[in-house]
Every structure is written in C-alpha cells, then in structure tokens.
Design an enzyme around this catalytic site. Sequence first.
Site, PDB file in Angstrom:
ATOM      1  N   LYS A 221       0.804  -1.218   0.000  1.00 29.67           N
ATOM      2  CA  LYS A 221       0.000   0.000   0.000  1.00 29.67           C
ATOM      3  C   LYS A 221       0.840   1.273   0.000  1.00 29.67           C
ATOM      4  O   LYS A 221       2.033   1.254   0.281  1.00 29.67           O
ATOM      5  CB  LYS A 221      -1.002  -0.037   1.167  1.00 29.67           C
ATOM      6  CG  LYS A 221      -2.117  -1.044   0.901  1.00 29.67           C
ATOM      7  CD  LYS A 221      -3.233  -1.013   1.906  1.00 29.67           C
ATOM      8  CE  LYS A 221      -4.362  -1.962   1.461  1.00 29.67           C
ATOM      9  NZ  LYS A 221      -5.443  -2.057   2.459  1.00 29.67           N
ATOM     10  N   ARG A 256      -3.562 -10.257   4.799  1.00 28.32           N
ATOM     11  CA  ARG A 256      -4.000 -10.297   3.401  1.00 28.32           C
ATOM     12  C   ARG A 256      -2.874  -9.738   2.546  1.00 28.32           C
ATOM     13  O   ARG A 256      -2.540  -8.559   2.654  1.00 28.32           O
ATOM     14  CB  ARG A 256      -5.287  -9.484   3.226  1.00 28.32           C
ATOM     15  CG  ARG A 256      -5.887  -9.541   1.837  1.00 28.32           C
ATOM     16  CD  ARG A 256      -7.198  -8.755   1.788  1.00 28.32           C
ATOM     17  NE  ARG A 256      -7.832  -8.829   0.468  1.00 28.32           N
ATOM     18  CZ  ARG A 256      -7.559  -7.990  -0.544  1.00 28.32           C
ATOM     19  NH1 ARG A 256      -6.659  -7.013  -0.370  1.00 28.32           N
ATOM     20  NH2 ARG A 256      -8.171  -8.128  -1.707  1.00 28.32           N
TER      21      ARG A 256
END
Length: 280
Positions: A221, A256
Amino acid sequence: MQIRDYNFNWNQRTYIMGILNVTPDSFSDGGEYNELQKAVNQALVMVKDGADIIDIGGQSTRPGALEVTLEEELNRVIPVIKAIREKTDIPISIDTTRAEVAQRAIASGADIINDISGATFDPDMLDTVARLQVPIILMHIRGNPQTMQTMTDYQDLIGEIEEFFLDRIAQCVQKGITKSNIIIDPGIGFAKNYQQNIDILNNIKRLKNLGFPMLIGTSRKSFIGKILNENDPAKRVWGTGATCSHAISQGADILRVHDVAPMYDITRVADAITRSKSDY
C-alpha cells in the site's frame, strides 16, 4: 472456525490470505490475472507457497476506482471460483460488497464473504450471510472508493473504528449471524491517511480487545511507498514484510497479501518469536 477440512485456531498462529484480483484496474496487480487460466494458476501457486485462504475480487477498490456492473463482477469471479474449486479445497473468500455476488460465489464454492464496506453498501448483505451461515469479514471504511480519501478527518480514529465495529457486530447478531463467524478488519488505506495507517498498526491490540479475530491488509500500500520513496507497488514487498511482522507482534490473526511466499516465511519466524510459550 472450521472451513472444509481446515481449522482456524485463532491466537495459535497467523494465517495468510492470498490476494487474487481478477480485475483490469486494481492498484498493484490489475490485469495480471483477469484471464481464467492465469487466475487459476496464480491461485495454485499461492496455495503451494503457503496461503491458507484465497481472496478473489472482481471489483477494484483502489482510491478512485469506478464501480462495475453486477453482471460484470459476476462474470469475473464466478468462473474463477468454480475453476479453482475443481483443483483444490483451499478456503476461498469472495471480496465483494454485493449480496447477490456473495450468494452466487458461495453457491459456486467460496466459503467466506469479505466485505470492504462492513456490510453497509448492500442492505441485503447481512440477511444473506445469516441465511448462508458463513463467515464474514467486516472492514471499516468511510465513504466509498471514489470518496474515501477525502474522508480522513477523525476526532478519535481508534475510538471511531471501535464504535463502527460495535454497531456492525450488533447488526450481525440481530440478523442471526453467530459471533464465531465474524472477523474484523480496520481498513488500512481506506479513508485513512499516512499517519492514521501507522496509528492503526500501533493499536491492533486495543482493537483486538473487541474479542474478534482480526485481518490486517497492508500489502504494497501507498503508505509503505511513502516510507520507502517507492512508487512501484510491486517493489514494496519487504516494506510489507515489516508491517506484517509488526502486525503479528500486535496480535493480528490473518494477513492479506499479494506476495505469499516471502510473507509465509516472515509469518513462520514472527509466530515462532511472538507466540512462543517457552518456560524457563
């Protein structure tokens, strides 16, 4: 929690959810696996590399992503779920905010519903989950992928996330969803700025006090890119590894991730250190 022949013993070890985006526009791997055979092959690679769950999504949720039609989302995910299920009994989660997609996915062989809206986008989602009696992952978000990055003004970030979960959990219970079928995700990167993502990672233990298993999704991210000064998401693997190791030390239950093989090694070592019960 038991799914097929797989037992998920929370607080005993950390589980890995491998990301399989069958979209042309996801922020990191868009277009890589939006052909059926490529998607199936990637799923099998992730299973071999140590994934405990395969998370299949047909709608990009990157900032600014536009919503696809129901028909398009179904056309993307259902054939992939069916094809993977023919090859392996690995638990499959469907990453969707639509009750109809969730229902069709479960009927096609998926096991878990992963809803980034915390089941707030579709008023039929909780009724569907209750009827199917399957686990649901409730994620915290404000707004939607088009608006969420303009909605990062919190008075009390962690307190407001807690309030959101308490409300959603109460709604789940009211609908008949058992608490043992609820997993929570604080939504790193979703209506959160750089510092807020860091704050969440440092408050996992507090959020775990709600009493539910927690999923953490930091993989590749942008806040990691800011720290590393790295614009290419695919080059944020080891930065992701650092966040995963920290999350494990704080009590995360599921990670995840895009890069299953390196995160599997990181998870095994971090678990051995963090979850060690040695007596001296």
